[in-house]
Design a protein around this motif. Sequence first.
Motif, mmCIF file in Angstrom:
data_model
loop_
_atom_site.group_PDB
_atom_site.id
_atom_site.type_symbol
_atom_site.label_atom_id
_atom_site.label_comp_id
_atom_site.label_asym_id
_atom_site.label_seq_id
_atom_site.Cartn_x
_atom_site.Cartn_y
_atom_site.Cartn_z
ATOM 1 N N GLN A 13 0.725 -1.368 0.187
ATOM 2 C CA GLN A 13 0.114 0.052 -0.028
ATOM 3 C C GLN A 13 0.880 1.164 -0.017
ATOM 4 O O GLN A 13 0.699 2.234 -0.731
ATOM 5 C CB GLN A 13 -1.143 -0.041 1.377
ATOM 6 C CG GLN A 13 -1.761 1.293 1.136
ATOM 7 C CD GLN A 13 -2.512 1.559 -0.090
ATOM 8 O OE1 GLN A 13 -3.158 0.582 -0.423
ATOM 9 N NE2 GLN A 13 -2.640 2.789 -0.460
ATOM 10 N N GLU A 14 2.239 1.424 0.737
ATOM 11 C CA GLU A 14 2.768 2.241 1.037
ATOM 12 C C GLU A 14 3.679 2.786 -0.225
ATOM 13 O O GLU A 14 3.584 3.894 -0.570
ATOM 14 C CB GLU A 14 3.791 2.249 2.106
ATOM 15 C CG GLU A 14 2.752 2.282 3.546
ATOM 16 C CD GLU A 14 2.241 3.696 3.661
ATOM 17 O OE1 GLU A 14 2.719 4.700 4.000
ATOM 18 O OE2 GLU A 14 0.957 3.485 3.503
ATOM 19 N N SER A 15 4.249 1.829 -0.950
ATOM 20 C CA SER A 15 5.212 1.986 -1.816
ATOM 21 C C SER A 15 5.097 1.152 -3.132
ATOM 22 O O SER A 15 5.913 1.301 -4.055
ATOM 23 C CB SER A 15 6.669 1.783 -1.443
ATOM 24 O OG SER A 15 6.942 0.388 -0.907
ATOM 25 N N ALA A 51 7.636 11.592 3.325
ATOM 26 C CA ALA A 51 7.537 10.268 3.060
ATOM 27 C C ALA A 51 8.627 9.964 2.208
ATOM 28 O O ALA A 51 8.665 10.338 0.998
ATOM 29 C CB ALA A 51 6.234 9.994 3.048
ATOM 30 N N TYR A 52 9.314 8.753 2.414
ATOM 31 C CA TYR A 52 10.166 8.269 1.424
ATOM 32 C C TYR A 52 10.492 6.727 1.569
ATOM 33 O O TYR A 52 10.456 6.156 2.703
ATOM 34 C CB TYR A 52 11.473 8.896 1.616
ATOM 35 C CG TYR A 52 12.587 8.311 0.652
ATOM 36 C CD1 TYR A 52 12.732 8.498 -0.712
ATOM 37 C CD2 TYR A 52 13.842 7.772 1.477
ATOM 38 C CE1 TYR A 52 13.460 8.492 -1.701
ATOM 39 C CE2 TYR A 52 14.738 7.326 0.343
ATOM 40 C CZ TYR A 52 14.602 7.472 -1.136
ATOM 41 O OH TYR A 52 15.659 7.033 -1.890
ATOM 42 N N GLY A 53 10.763 6.243 0.716
ATOM 43 C CA GLY A 53 11.290 4.620 0.694
ATOM 44 C C GLY A 53 10.000 3.646 0.560
ATOM 45 O O GLY A 53 8.937 3.965 0.500
ATOM 46 N N THR A 102 9.421 10.557 12.074
ATOM 47 C CA THR A 102 9.218 9.283 12.677
ATOM 48 C C THR A 102 10.498 8.201 12.357
ATOM 49 O O THR A 102 10.625 7.375 13.566
ATOM 50 C CB THR A 102 7.883 8.567 12.133
ATOM 51 O OG1 THR A 102 6.979 9.532 12.306
ATOM 52 C CG2 THR A 102 7.402 7.304 12.791
ATOM 53 N N TRP A 103 10.926 8.478 11.520
ATOM 54 C CA TRP A 103 12.100 7.734 11.019
ATOM 55 C C TRP A 103 13.427 7.870 12.023
ATOM 56 O O TRP A 103 13.942 7.101 12.376
ATOM 57 C CB TRP A 103 12.684 7.940 9.570
ATOM 58 C CG TRP A 103 13.787 6.999 9.110
ATOM 59 C CD1 TRP A 103 15.117 7.468 8.970
ATOM 60 C CD2 TRP A 103 13.503 5.745 8.762
ATOM 61 N NE1 TRP A 103 15.829 6.133 8.558
ATOM 62 C CE2 TRP A 103 14.869 5.445 8.577
ATOM 63 C CE3 TRP A 103 12.726 4.654 8.699
ATOM 64 C CZ2 TRP A 103 15.216 3.882 7.949
ATOM 65 C CZ3 TRP A 103 12.864 3.544 8.128
ATOM 66 C CH2 TRP A 103 14.106 3.148 7.911
ATOM 67 N N ASP A 104 13.613 9.490 12.259
ATOM 68 C CA ASP A 104 14.526 9.668 13.101
ATOM 69 C C ASP A 104 14.228 8.945 14.724
ATOM 70 O O ASP A 104 15.204 8.568 15.368
ATOM 71 C CB ASP A 104 14.822 11.063 13.415
ATOM 72 C CG ASP A 104 15.216 11.775 12.387
ATOM 73 O OD1 ASP A 104 16.067 10.891 11.510
ATOM 74 O OD2 ASP A 104 15.053 13.211 12.096
ATOM 75 N N ASP A 105 12.914 9.042 15.213
ATOM 76 C CA ASP A 105 12.599 8.146 16.268
ATOM 77 C C ASP A 105 13.011 6.752 16.297
ATOM 78 O O ASP A 105 13.274 6.371 17.187
ATOM 79 C CB ASP A 105 11.118 8.572 16.498
ATOM 80 C CG ASP A 105 10.643 9.823 16.722
ATOM 81 O OD1 ASP A 105 11.472 10.566 17.028
ATOM 82 O OD2 ASP A 105 9.307 10.114 16.613
ATOM 83 N N TYR A 106 12.749 6.115 15.140
ATOM 84 C CA TYR A 106 13.071 4.766 15.041
ATOM 85 C C TYR A 106 14.457 4.585 15.239
ATOM 86 O O TYR A 106 15.067 3.778 16.035
ATOM 87 C CB TYR A 106 12.576 4.284 13.820
ATOM 88 C CG TYR A 106 13.205 2.989 13.229
ATOM 89 C CD1 TYR A 106 12.910 1.752 13.637
ATOM 90 C CD2 TYR A 106 14.420 3.230 12.225
ATOM 91 C CE1 TYR A 106 13.650 0.570 13.643
ATOM 92 C CE2 TYR A 106 15.047 1.799 11.690
ATOM 93 C CZ TYR A 106 14.654 0.764 12.406
ATOM 94 O OH TYR A 106 15.127 -0.367 11.873
ATOM 95 N N ARG A 107 15.333 5.401 14.370
ATOM 96 C CA ARG A 107 16.937 5.206 14.658
ATOM 97 C C ARG A 107 17.469 5.346 15.869
ATOM 98 O O ARG A 107 18.131 4.758 16.364
ATOM 99 C CB ARG A 107 17.393 6.014 13.425
ATOM 100 C CG ARG A 107 17.136 5.657 12.123
ATOM 101 C CD ARG A 107 17.967 6.412 11.006
ATOM 102 N NE ARG A 107 18.193 7.673 11.264
ATOM 103 C CZ ARG A 107 19.102 8.603 10.713
ATOM 104 N NH1 ARG A 107 19.892 7.848 9.940
ATOM 105 N NH2 ARG A 107 19.462 9.704 11.015
ATOM 106 N N LYS A 152 8.584 8.263 -3.403
ATOM 107 C CA LYS A 152 8.134 9.492 -2.864
ATOM 108 C C LYS A 152 6.789 9.947 -3.147
ATOM 109 O O LYS A 152 6.128 9.467 -4.106
ATOM 110 C CB LYS A 152 9.239 10.633 -3.416
ATOM 111 C CG LYS A 152 10.434 10.325 -3.411
ATOM 112 C CD LYS A 152 11.517 11.345 -4.034
ATOM 113 C CE LYS A 152 12.740 11.187 -3.918
ATOM 114 N NZ LYS A 152 13.765 11.902 -4.761
ATOM 115 N N THR A 153 6.355 10.676 -2.158
ATOM 116 C CA THR A 153 4.953 11.419 -2.440
ATOM 117 C C THR A 153 5.207 12.513 -3.455
ATOM 118 O O THR A 153 6.188 12.885 -4.000
ATOM 119 C CB THR A 153 4.558 12.230 -1.167
ATOM 120 O OG1 THR A 153 5.464 13.228 -0.650
ATOM 121 C CG2 THR A 153 4.423 11.381 0.048
#
Length: 193
Positions: free
Chosen positions: A64-66, A91-93, A101-106, A73-74
């Motif tokens: 669904q996302e990519s 949003a990417y990838g 959110t990606w930074d939070d995950y890392r 990319k959006t």
Amino acid sequence: MKKFLRLAVLMALVSCGGGERSAPRNLDNACAILGERPHYLRSLEATERRWGIPRHVLMATIHQESKFIGNAKTPHKFALGIIPMGRQSSAYGYSQAIDGTWDDYRKATRNFGAKRNRFDDAADFMGWYMNEAVTKLGLSPYDATSLYLAYHEGLAGFGRGTHLQKSWLMRVAANVGERSQTYQNQLIACGKF
């Protein structure tokens, strides 16, 4: 000959560095996807072991996302229909994770070298985020529909019920749930479940 060899090695390294730029040929068949891209299965299995989110749920969400495109990319925004104003979001990838959110995950996983266009990192991110939804919101790890809604709206948004006002999103989430079930049945049939 040395130049050719160096060029061949360089091309091999470059091709391994990022995500695929095209989708697998048959997005409707989980077994075909994993047959075409066997490294996906290893990543999905590792994510399932680590975070408890089943591979068919992850695959349906990535679809669904990519559509399994590593550098997705959006779309661009336009003012007056013609003046480019940048992208709709960061949003990417594969996972379409946004920057924050990606930074939070890392930070949370201490995986500072993670990249959104690497399948193993994107799958691990989705597993981490969906595990947060399971832990904090009490969702089932097998409920692809609800997990997708929490993924799309964020944990706080889902908790507030923001998705309930978006009939289009409810339809998309239902489709993710149906695709997850289809993928599960296919993976069982081909022995990759």
